[in-house]
Design an enzyme around this catalytic site. Structure first.
Site, PDB file in Angstrom:
ATOM      1  N   SER A 223      50.309  51.690  33.556  1.00  0.00           N
ATOM      2  CA  SER A 223      48.899  51.282  33.624  1.00  0.00           C
ATOM      3  C   SER A 223      47.911  52.413  33.414  1.00  0.00           C
ATOM      4  CB  SER A 223      48.616  50.598  34.969  1.00  0.00           C
ATOM      5  OG  SER A 223      49.283  49.371  35.039  1.00  0.00           O
TER       6      SER A 223
ATOM      7  N   SER B  57      46.833  48.380  33.219  1.00  0.00           N
ATOM      8  CA  SER B  57      45.712  47.690  33.823  1.00  0.00           C
ATOM      9  C   SER B  57      44.494  48.594  34.098  1.00  0.00           C
ATOM     10  CB  SER B  57      46.158  47.051  35.146  1.00  0.00           C
ATOM     11  OG  SER B  57      46.646  48.032  36.046  1.00  0.00           O
TER      12      SER B  57
ATOM     13  N   LYS C 162      38.713  52.565  39.279  1.00  0.00           N
ATOM     14  CA  LYS C 162      39.290  51.255  38.975  1.00  0.00           C
ATOM     15  C   LYS C 162      38.874  50.216  40.020  1.00  0.00           C
ATOM     16  CE  LYS C 162      43.871  49.428  37.682  1.00  0.00           C
ATOM     17  NZ  LYS C 162      45.289  49.812  37.494  1.00  0.00           N
TER      18      LYS C 162
END
Length: 489
Positions: free
Chosen positions: A181, A157, A81
């Site tokens: 997320s 996310s 990420k």
């Protein structure tokens, strides 16, 4: 047709490298070819680390040739990420101002996956500064598409990592989760994901400066993996668990606990809080419950989880209080409209006073105590990660009604992040061409129980990915990516 290397599960990829059946270089090249083929369509991988990945793979092959014992993830490519440092690569958070924020060292979870033999192949997209909403769109890199339907969000996310794994661009992804997320994009993209217990995996979130974040960020944010199968998720879990001197929160608890006596009780909560749940999601929970019942679990319908509304209110109040002092500066980094998601939350929830915050910290502990008692009776809880099928991109930032709908949809994720307990998201099949799935929540530090139950669900309902985003529309007609029916039982 011969299965391409990138299509294989992570466990099979690593075994092929360890045995010498294929080289790590061949494995990495297979994934790089897949990225070149698919990423222009989905825009999930933001910073490709091709040369570094090739060099790491060549080193792996030299070690094998020298007779060294390779790790359980030898040669397996993974994405990271955009919030998580990889040495020598910018950690951008999707923000133009941070495009040159080059990491000096690997974050602890990246280092642990490397130590197990895995190879980082690219950073993956996020909502800008992970604050612009649930949809994965960043100012720096643009929108990431859901590989099943570009008209639906992949979630966030950690949406870029979920898409990369779902489409076969990487065998594993490393995201993080503070309220859904990992689990929401896992459900929306048809992959498995693990949110661990707070303190299970070491982390260091001092990315933008030398100071640690406040207590809410310290307690809520947990790094965790994505995979296409639960067995691969288990391999990543075993590699990530442990301690690190950079994180005094990490607890040296064994990765596997003692077996529980008798059939394990599973509390089923299809509609947490009684706010409503989409029929497709309710059916996914029922499918998973049937699978667990068939596998020998004692499946129990229960009215609700403990103190849901109180947990959601305390979560919002504590996080807004911690975030409010920096908001005037932070909102300038989010781009046009990027501040709406947080601004809508702050308009609804005012920061707490010092006296109120002290009381809220006590409430936080008491809610955790209530959940501990509940999980003493029911070691596992089955419910949705999101109470609707994948929604349209940007719904949460459109207006207050959209934001409230998304916040309500992920309510069980938010509450369980607040409590700090583990959960595994696992697919249950396709409904009307879109992935469906559930999460299995467990006692603190009993990720092993969650993984075992998720594997029982997967054994009966199948694996959905890898998916080809250019052909995904055909699945709406009932044909799954692996030749299965496109609808659940």
């Amino acid at each position: 047709m011969r299965e391409a290397l990138w299509q294989k599960p992570a466990a099979a990829q690593a075994e092929a490298v360890r045995s010498g059946e294929v080289s790590a270089v061949e494995l990495v090249e297979s994934h790089l070819e897949r990225i070149a083929e698919v990423n222009p369509t989905v825009n999930a991988i933001t910073q490709l680390m091709a040369d570094r990945a090739r060099a790491d793979a060549a080193l792996t092959d030299r070690r094998r040739a020298a007779g060294e014992r390779l790790g359980p993830l030898a040669g397996v490519p993974f994405t990271v990420k955009e919030t998580t440092p990889v040495e020598g690569v910018p950690t951008t958070f999707g923000v133009p101002r941070f495009r040159d924020l080059v990491a000096r060292a690997d974050a602890p979870p990246v280092a642990r996956l490397r130590a197990a033999g895995a190879i980082p192949i690219g950073h993956a997209n996020v909502p800008t500064l992970i604050l612009a909403g649930m949809h994965t769109r960043s100012e720096l890199f643009g929108d990431t598409a859901n590989p099943w339907d570009p008209g639906r969000t992949p979630g966030g996310s950690s949406g870029g990592d979920a898409v990369a794994v779902a489409t076969g661009m990487a065998a594993l992804g490393l995201g993080n989760d503070s309220g859904g997320s990992i689990r929401v994009p896992a459900q929306f993209c048809g992959v498995a994901g693990l949110k661990p217990t707070t303190g299970r995996f070491p982390a260091d979130h001092r990315v933008l400066g030398p100071d640690d974040p406040g207590p809410a960020s310290q307690m809520l944010v947990t790094d965790g993996p994505f995979a296409r199968t639960v067995a691969d998720l288990r391999l990543a879990y075993e590699a990530l668990a442990g301690t690190d001197p950079r994180d005094p929160r990490a607890v040296p608890v064994p990765a596997y606990g003692p077996p529980l006596p008798g059939p394990v009780k599973v509390a089923v909560v299809a509609d947490p809080g009684g706010r409503g749940v989409h029929p497709a999601v309710r059916a996914a929970v029922a499918d998973a419950a049937d699978a667990l019942r068939d596998a020998g679990y004692e499946v129990c319908e229960v009215p609700d989880v403990p103190r849901l509304d109180e947990a959601l209110e305390a979560y919002d109040r504590i996080t807004v209080t911690e975030f409010a002092p920096t908001w005037p500066v932070v909102r300038t980094l989010l781009g046009e409209g990027g501040d709406r998601y947080i601004q809508l939350a702050m308009e609804r929830t005012p920061p707490a006073t010092a006296e109120e915050l002290v009381k809220l910290m006590g409430t936080w502990l008491d809610i955790r105590r209530s959940w501990a008692g509940f999980l003493d009776t029911y070691p596992l809880v089955l419910g949705p990660s999101f109470t609707e099928p994948p929604v349209e991109p940007g719904l949460e930032s459109r207006d207050r009604a959209g934001r409230d709908r998304v916040a309500s949809g992920m309510r069980l994720c938010t509450a369980t992040s607040f409590v700090g307990i583990p959960a595994v998201a696992v697919p249950t099949g396709l409904r009307e061409g879109l992935p469906a799935g559930v999460q299995i929540i467990g006692r603190a530090f009993r990720e092993d129980l969650c993984l075992a139950a998720a594997e029982a669900v997967e054994d009966r309902l199948g694996v959905l990915t890898p998916v080809d985003p250019r052909r995904a529309g055909q699945y709406a007609n009932g044909v799954g990516p692996c030749g299965r029916s496109g609808t659940s039982h």
